[in-house]
Motif scaffolding. Structure first.
Motif, PDB file in Angstrom:
ATOM      1  N   ILE A  28       0.844  -1.207   0.000  1.00  0.00           N
ATOM      2  CA  ILE A  28       0.000   0.000   0.000  1.00  0.00           C
ATOM      3  C   ILE A  28       0.880   1.258   0.000  1.00  0.00           C
ATOM      4  O   ILE A  28       0.673   2.181  -0.798  1.00  0.00           O
ATOM      5  CB  ILE A  28      -0.936   0.028   1.226  1.00  0.00           C
ATOM      6  N   VAL A  29       1.868   1.300   0.878  1.00  0.00           N
ATOM      7  CA  VAL A  29       2.771   2.456   0.958  1.00  0.00           C
ATOM      8  C   VAL A  29       3.545   2.617  -0.349  1.00  0.00           C
ATOM      9  O   VAL A  29       3.682   3.726  -0.872  1.00  0.00           O
ATOM     10  CB  VAL A  29       3.731   2.317   2.169  1.00  0.00           C
ATOM     11  N   LEU A  30       4.024   1.513  -0.887  1.00  0.00           N
ATOM     12  CA  LEU A  30       4.782   1.555  -2.137  1.00  0.00           C
ATOM     13  C   LEU A  30       3.932   2.121  -3.272  1.00  0.00           C
ATOM     14  O   LEU A  30       4.375   3.006  -4.008  1.00  0.00           O
ATOM     15  CB  LEU A  30       5.263   0.135  -2.479  1.00  0.00           C
ATOM     16  N   LEU A  31       2.707   1.656  -3.384  1.00  0.00           N
ATOM     17  CA  LEU A  31       1.832   2.136  -4.457  1.00  0.00           C
ATOM     18  C   LEU A  31       1.436   3.596  -4.251  1.00  0.00           C
ATOM     19  O   LEU A  31       1.326   4.356  -5.222  1.00  0.00           O
ATOM     20  CB  LEU A  31       0.591   1.251  -4.566  1.00  0.00           C
ATOM     21  N   ARG A  32       1.224   3.997  -3.028  1.00  0.00           N
ATOM     22  CA  ARG A  32       0.918   5.411  -2.747  1.00  0.00           C
ATOM     23  C   ARG A  32       2.109   6.300  -3.098  1.00  0.00           C
ATOM     24  O   ARG A  32       1.942   7.394  -3.634  1.00  0.00           O
ATOM     25  CB  ARG A  32       0.539   5.606  -1.281  1.00  0.00           C
ATOM     26  N   PHE A  33       3.316   5.825  -2.806  1.00  0.00           N
ATOM     27  CA  PHE A  33       4.519   6.595  -3.084  1.00  0.00           C
ATOM     28  C   PHE A  33       4.731   6.771  -4.591  1.00  0.00           C
ATOM     29  O   PHE A  33       5.097   7.848  -5.056  1.00  0.00           O
ATOM     30  CB  PHE A  33       5.742   5.916  -2.458  1.00  0.00           C
ATOM     31  N   PHE A  34       4.497   5.702  -5.359  1.00  0.00           N
ATOM     32  CA  PHE A  34       4.755   5.764  -6.794  1.00  0.00           C
ATOM     33  C   PHE A  34       3.587   6.321  -7.598  1.00  0.00           C
ATOM     34  O   PHE A  34       3.698   6.514  -8.792  1.00  0.00           O
ATOM     35  CB  PHE A  34       5.163   4.390  -7.331  1.00  0.00           C
ATOM     36  N   GLY A  35       2.466   6.561  -6.974  1.00  0.00           N
ATOM     37  CA  GLY A  35       1.377   7.235  -7.663  1.00  0.00           C
ATOM     38  C   GLY A  35       0.235   6.331  -8.057  1.00  0.00           C
ATOM     39  O   GLY A  35       0.315   5.110  -7.985  1.00  0.00           O
ATOM     40  N   PHE A  76       9.334  -3.840  -4.824  1.00  0.00           N
ATOM     41  CA  PHE A  76       9.964  -2.554  -5.116  1.00  0.00           C
ATOM     42  C   PHE A  76      10.471  -2.518  -6.557  1.00  0.00           C
ATOM     43  O   PHE A  76      10.253  -1.539  -7.279  1.00  0.00           O
ATOM     44  CB  PHE A  76      11.109  -2.261  -4.143  1.00  0.00           C
ATOM     45  N   MET A  77      11.141  -3.588  -6.992  1.00  0.00           N
ATOM     46  CA  MET A  77      11.692  -3.597  -8.352  1.00  0.00           C
ATOM     47  C   MET A  77      10.580  -3.586  -9.405  1.00  0.00           C
ATOM     48  O   MET A  77      10.697  -2.894 -10.415  1.00  0.00           O
ATOM     49  CB  MET A  77      12.611  -4.812  -8.556  1.00  0.00           C
TER      50      MET A  77
END
Length: 175
Positions: A28-35, A76-77
């Protein structure tokens, strides 16, 4: 044997619970960070990434052969690569043309594009259903049906627009 199929001990249950509590919030955090575009299914690459997220998340949670750190690197990758591909497609028309499918006419101005329908495996019955879903009773009420790059069908009603801007760039494979 049946007892290990139904319950194999608290260790695996605890591992799955902990991995869920770690991996899901991380994604969730990763997707929010990348848009927002990371899960938008704009093209086939976005769709593949979305499916791969689910498969990876499932593996992180259920496989005792994948550590949380391994899963984090994979997620992440995948996200980074998808972000790079989307940035390149926005900044380079040539790259965008390479990876994105162009929209195609399936029906326009009273004419079915038979070659395009055959190529994309679309039947007239499929189109009739889409027309009905738009609340229309006949193709005479339809200006165009476009197969979009993401595989969805767009129905343009006659008289919906004064301008034909939305139909610019749509392939006419039968014309």
């Amino acid at each position: 044997m049946l007892d290990t199929i139904l319950f194999d001990g608290w260790k695996s249950v605890l591992r799955i619970a902990i991995m869920c509590m770690l991996a899901y919030p991380f994604l969730i955090v990763l997707l929010r960070f990348f848009g927002k575009r990371s899960l938008s299914n704009v093209n086939i690459f976005d769709f593949v990434i979305t499916v791969t997220y689910g498969a990876t998340l499932g593996s992180i949670i259920t496989s005792d052969k994948m550590s949380f750190a391994d899963g984090v690197v994979v997620l992440f990758m995948l996200t980074l690569l998808q972000y790079i591909v989307s940035k390149l497609s926005v900044n380079s028309k040539g790259f965008a043309d390479l990876i994105k499918a162009n929209p195609s006419f399936i029906y326009h101005d009273g004419k079915f594009y038979e070659k395009s329908m055959h190529k994309h495996r679309i039947r007239k019955d499929d189109l009739r259903g889409k027309v009905r879903q738009q609340g229309l009773s006949s193709f005479e009420q339809v200006e165009a049906i476009v197969l979009e790059g993401d595989g969805s069908l767009s129905i343009i009603k006659k008289g919906d627009t004064q301008s034909k801007d939305a139909l610019e760039g749509v392939e006419r494979s039968d014309a």
